[in-house]
Each structure stands twice: as C-alpha cells, then as structure tokens.
Design an enzyme around this catalytic site. Structure first.
Site, PDB file in Angstrom:
ATOM      1  CE  LYS A  51      16.325 -32.965   6.314  1.00 21.78           C
ATOM      2  NZ  LYS A  51      16.478 -33.076   4.855  1.00 21.78           N
ATOM      3  NE  ARG A 150      16.249 -30.709  -3.026  1.00 21.98           N
ATOM      4  CZ  ARG A 150      16.103 -31.367  -1.879  1.00 21.98           C
ATOM      5  NH1 ARG A 150      14.915 -31.536  -1.351  1.00 21.98           N
ATOM      6  NH2 ARG A 150      17.140 -31.869  -1.254  1.00 21.98           N
ATOM      7  CG  HIS A 179      18.863 -35.806  -1.287  1.00 28.80           C
ATOM      8  ND1 HIS A 179      19.050 -36.680  -0.234  1.00 28.80           N
ATOM      9  CD2 HIS A 179      17.604 -35.304  -1.128  1.00 28.80           C
ATOM     10  CE1 HIS A 179      17.961 -36.687   0.531  1.00 28.80           C
ATOM     11  NE2 HIS A 179      17.069 -35.869   0.002  1.00 28.80           N
ATOM     12  NE  ARG A 235      23.029 -36.608   2.644  1.00 28.71           N
ATOM     13  CZ  ARG A 235      23.207 -36.839   1.343  1.00 28.71           C
ATOM     14  NH1 ARG A 235      24.427 -36.957   0.847  1.00 28.71           N
ATOM     15  NH2 ARG A 235      22.164 -36.939   0.546  1.00 28.71           N
ATOM     16  CE1 TYR A 278     -13.893 -22.358  17.546  1.00 27.05           C
ATOM     17  CE2 TYR A 278     -12.067 -23.898  17.720  1.00 27.05           C
ATOM     18  CZ  TYR A 278     -12.645 -22.699  18.049  1.00 27.05           C
ATOM     19  OH  TYR A 278     -11.995 -21.830  18.872  1.00 27.05           O
ATOM     20  CB  CYS A 325      -9.555 -26.665  19.272  1.00 29.58           C
ATOM     21  SG  CYS A 325     -11.255 -27.222  19.398  1.00 29.58           S
ATOM     22  CG  MET A 326      -4.259 -22.933  18.070  1.00 26.89           C
ATOM     23  SD  MET A 326      -4.147 -21.145  18.238  1.00 26.89           S
ATOM     24  CE  MET A 326      -5.042 -20.575  16.814  1.00 26.89           C
ATOM     25  CG  ASP A 327      -4.991 -23.414  22.105  1.00 24.77           C
ATOM     26  OD1 ASP A 327      -3.935 -23.303  21.452  1.00 24.77           O
ATOM     27  OD2 ASP A 327      -5.881 -22.547  22.138  1.00 24.77           O
TER      28      ASP A 327
HETATM   29  C1  LIG Z   1      16.770 -34.546   4.776  1.00 22.48           C
HETATM   30  C2  LIG Z   1      17.956 -35.065   4.078  1.00 22.48           C
HETATM   31  C3  LIG Z   1      18.492 -36.313   4.430  1.00 22.48           C
HETATM   32  C4  LIG Z   1      17.841 -37.264   5.396  1.00 22.48           C
HETATM   33  O1  LIG Z   1      16.686 -37.811   4.775  1.00 22.48           O
HETATM   34  P1  LIG Z   1      15.860 -39.000   5.476  1.00 22.48           P
HETATM   35  O2  LIG Z   1      14.963 -39.481   4.387  1.00 22.48           O
HETATM   36  O3  LIG Z   1      15.083 -38.384   6.593  1.00 22.48           O
HETATM   37  O4  LIG Z   1      16.831 -39.995   5.929  1.00 22.48           O
HETATM   38  C5  LIG Z   1      19.683 -36.689   3.817  1.00 22.48           C
HETATM   39  N1  LIG Z   1      20.274 -35.892   2.907  1.00 22.48           N
HETATM   40  C6  LIG Z   1      19.766 -34.689   2.532  1.00 22.48           C
HETATM   41  C7  LIG Z   1      20.470 -33.863   1.511  1.00 22.48           C
HETATM   42  C8  LIG Z   1      18.581 -34.240   3.104  1.00 22.48           C
HETATM   43  O5  LIG Z   1      18.070 -33.071   2.718  1.00 22.48           O
END
Ligand SMILES: *Cc1c(COP(=O)(O)O)cnc(C)c1O
Length: 384
Positions: A51, A150, A179, A235, A278, A325-327
């Site tokens: 992601k 959540r 999670h 995961r 800045y 700065c931005m850039d």
């Molecule tokens: C982002 C996420 C992960 C991975 O989390 P890490 O801490 O980066 O390993 C696993 N499961 C779910 C549901 C997540 O949202």
C-alpha cells in the site's frame, strides 16, 4: 574531492538525471528481505503489503519483486491501488485491507480485487454484481475487530453476519483476518488479548458455517516476534522495506532498500552573521561554506529537519541549516570544506553512515512508516 568511500557507492551514481536528486531502490535487497521474513514465518503464505506505493518504493515494481521472492499475494489499502497493480500486469490475488465504498463493487469484481468484508451493504453489492455479470463467486476476507478499535465485525455481530454471508452463494469467504494495535510495544498484553478475541470470533464464525482457508493477523512486528500468531499467512509491510517496527524487535537481518540522494548544485562562502533560508532561522556563527542540494519538503524531506537533520557527504556528517524549502535545502559544510558542485550527498540510506528513516523519524518526531510513505512522487525512483 575524491575519497575512498566514493569509489564503491552502494547505490549507483545516477544515470543522466535532469534533477540532481533521486531515490535509488535496491530490488535485490528487497527480495532478500522478503525471503528472510518468509523463511522466518511459520505460515505457508506471505502477503506482501505494498500500500501507499509500496511505502514510497513504487508499488508495481515491489509487488512483482515480492512475488518473485516467494510472496503468495499482495495487499493494498485502496481500490485504485489495486487497479494500478492489475494495470501493471500483476495477476496474483490482491487483498484490499481498508474499507471500500459500496459503489465500488463493480470495480472490485471487474479487477478481481479481494476486499476486507465487514458490512452487509458491501456483501449485498458484490453479490448483486456477481449475479448480474454471471461471474464465479467473488473472494472476500472477513475483517474482525478485535481491539484495534477501528473497523471490522465486533464479536457480538459475528454470528449474525456469518449466517448472512453464508447464504450468499455469490461470495466465497477465502479468508478471515484482524489487525494488531500494539504488536510493536514491549508490553504484549493487549496483543495477546486481541488474539484471544480473534480466536473466539473465529470459533463463532466456524459454528455459523464459515471456515475460511486463510486465517491471518500478523503485521511486521508479529511476523518478526510472535510466531505463534502467524496462522496461514503473515502480512509484513515495513520489515520488507528493511526497517524494524521498534528498537527492541530483532531486524532478523533485513536491511533498508531505498537510498535518497542528491548532488550538490552550488557551493558558496557565507560570512559570520549571515542568515540563510526562509525566516532567517539560522545564522552562521563563523565564516563557513554553504552548499545547496535540489531536494526539499515536496519530495518528502521533512521540514522538521530544518537546522536539525544531517546528511552524509564526502565521508562525514554535516548539518542541514535553515529551513528546508519546498525544492531545496542548505548544508553547513564548515569553514575548511573542499566539497564541490556535483559531489554526492546521502540524505537517507545508501551508505551505512547516512541517516536512515528511523533517524529521520526521531528528528521529525514521527515514525519510519510516515517518513517512507511521505517521500514524494516527484522524486524519481531509480531501480537497481
Ligand atoms: C499496513 C498494514 C499491515 C502492514 O503493517 P506493517 O506494520 O508495516 O508491517 C498489515 N496489515 C494491515 C491490515 C495493514 O493495514
């Protein structure tokens, strides 16, 4: 100025670059990290979390590399992230971890994306699309809320929801997951408690006639230090990119994959008493040499690094001075500096002595996840 370390850069000095700043992404190191985690894991499968553009590394390339390194599938947060991977030719199952709007059901089915399911509305919407288009049953993973606070089915809802889903032949419940909120904390009490709730909801689910093939709950922290919770799939996200979720968690040998680097584009003498950038928040306390590098907060170099962060250049650490700065940003090279235009500056990773995302996170009072995902699109990713 030439020094020994420059002769063997960990990331290639750039191909023709129109910018003078880029992020080098080491695919082999990434694959090594995935293999380390996969071997350490007790689970049969690894779902590579890609992601947020693979935590800033570039999702299509990382997804492909993870699959080559043995990952079973990939996970993203949003529908459009899933669609991007399909358009890039990724054919493995793609798990959507976050809630998707009911309206997106046709896209889910068209692109064969596996959603987290925990609302009747989405179950109905998918079933309707499957019926209308005469598709095979669509895979879903039921999301259980076990203490993150959540989204997901809370324990009291599981029996009813399961009974409802079990009656929809258009859905195939392939997985069930939850999670952890605190798996990277030293105190694992809340994590063990969450796992108990998970197991109890799983029992309820099975009693209601749903027995998913893939049970999963472990993020990076749990993948690294809680083997008893690996179940059928882990995961990991952060750990694949080479970082440990917390200092007390053993890295298992994973190493950072990305290096943010740039070339000095100007060197100039600045007299004592002169302020730079800045707001004139930094003033030279002695005559010194200042360099500028063409990278800034729009690329993800946090403004919080102003007069605080350091970079590695020509064999030493030097401080970022004045506001980022931005850039662009400025470096105090010191009065006797011999650095020149074109010398390479290591801002994050790439060489051991350069700061890493954990050090940036400490400077910016945040976490490495936010540092990596905050690296902007404008910064070209060079795969090597
Ligand atoms: C982002 C996420 C992960 C991975 O989390 P890490 O801490 O980066 O390993 C696993 N499961 C779910 C549901 C997540 O949202």
């Amino acid at each position: 100025m030439t020094t020994a370390w420059k002769s063997e850069p960990a990331a290639p000095v750039t191909p023709p670059n129109l910018r003078g700043a880029w992020a080098a992404v080491n695919i082999d190191q990434f694959k090594t990290n995935v293999r380390i985690l996969d071997q350490h894991s007790q689970a049969k499968r690894l779902c590579a979390i890609v992601k947020a553009d693979a935590y800033g590394h570039g999702a299509p390339a990382m997804a492909k590399a993870a699959l080559e390194a043995g990952a079973d599938r990939v996970g993203v947060a949003t529908i459009l992230e899933g669609v991007e991977l399909r358009r890039a030719g990724i054919t493995c199952p793609i798990l959507l971890l976050s809630e998707v709007p009911v309206d997106s059901a046709p896209v889910l089915v068209e692109y064969d994306l596996t959603p987290a399911l925990f609302t009747q509305g989405l179950a109905d919407a998918i079933a309707q699309v499957v019926r209308a288009t005469m598709q095979d049953p669509h895979p879903v993973h039921i999301k259980l809320e076990t203490g993150m606070g959540r989204v997901g089915l809370v324990p009291d809802e599981v029996a009813d929801a399961a009974a409802y889903i079990a009656k929809l032949p258009e859905l195939r419940v392939e997985g069930v997951f939850s999670h952890f909120a605190c798996a990277d904390e030293v105190d694992l009490t809340p994590t063990h408690r969450q796992h108990e709730v998970f197991m109890s909801s799983l029992t309820t689910l099975r009693k209601s006639g749903i027995d998913p093939e893939i049970v999963h709950i472990s993020n990076s922290a749990a993948t690294m230090c809680l083997p008893e919770y690996h179940h059928d799939m882990v995961r990991p996200g952060l750990a694949m990119y080479g970082y440990s979720p917390a200092p007390h968690i053993d890295r298992l040998g994973v190493k950072p994959v990305m290096a943010v680097t740039g070339l000095i584009n100007l060197v100039k003498r600045v007299p004592k008493g002169m302020a730079v950038s800045y707001g004139h928040t930094w003033t030279a306390e002695r005559d010194t040499v200042i360099a500028s590098v063409p990278i800034g907060y729009a690329d993800g170099v946090r403004r919080a690094l102003s007069s605080t962060g350091e970079v590695w250049v020509n064999g030493r650490r030097v401080r970022i001075v004045g506001r980022v700065c931005m850039d662009q940003l400025l470096l105090d090279l010191g009065p006797t500096a011999e650095d020149a235009v074109g010398d390479q500056v290591w801002l994050l990773g790439g060489v051991n002595e350069a700061p890493d995302a954990d050090e940036w996170a400490a400077w910016a009072n945040t976490i490495s996840w936010e540092i990596l995902t905050g690296l902007g699109n404008r910064l070209e990713r060079i795969l090597h």
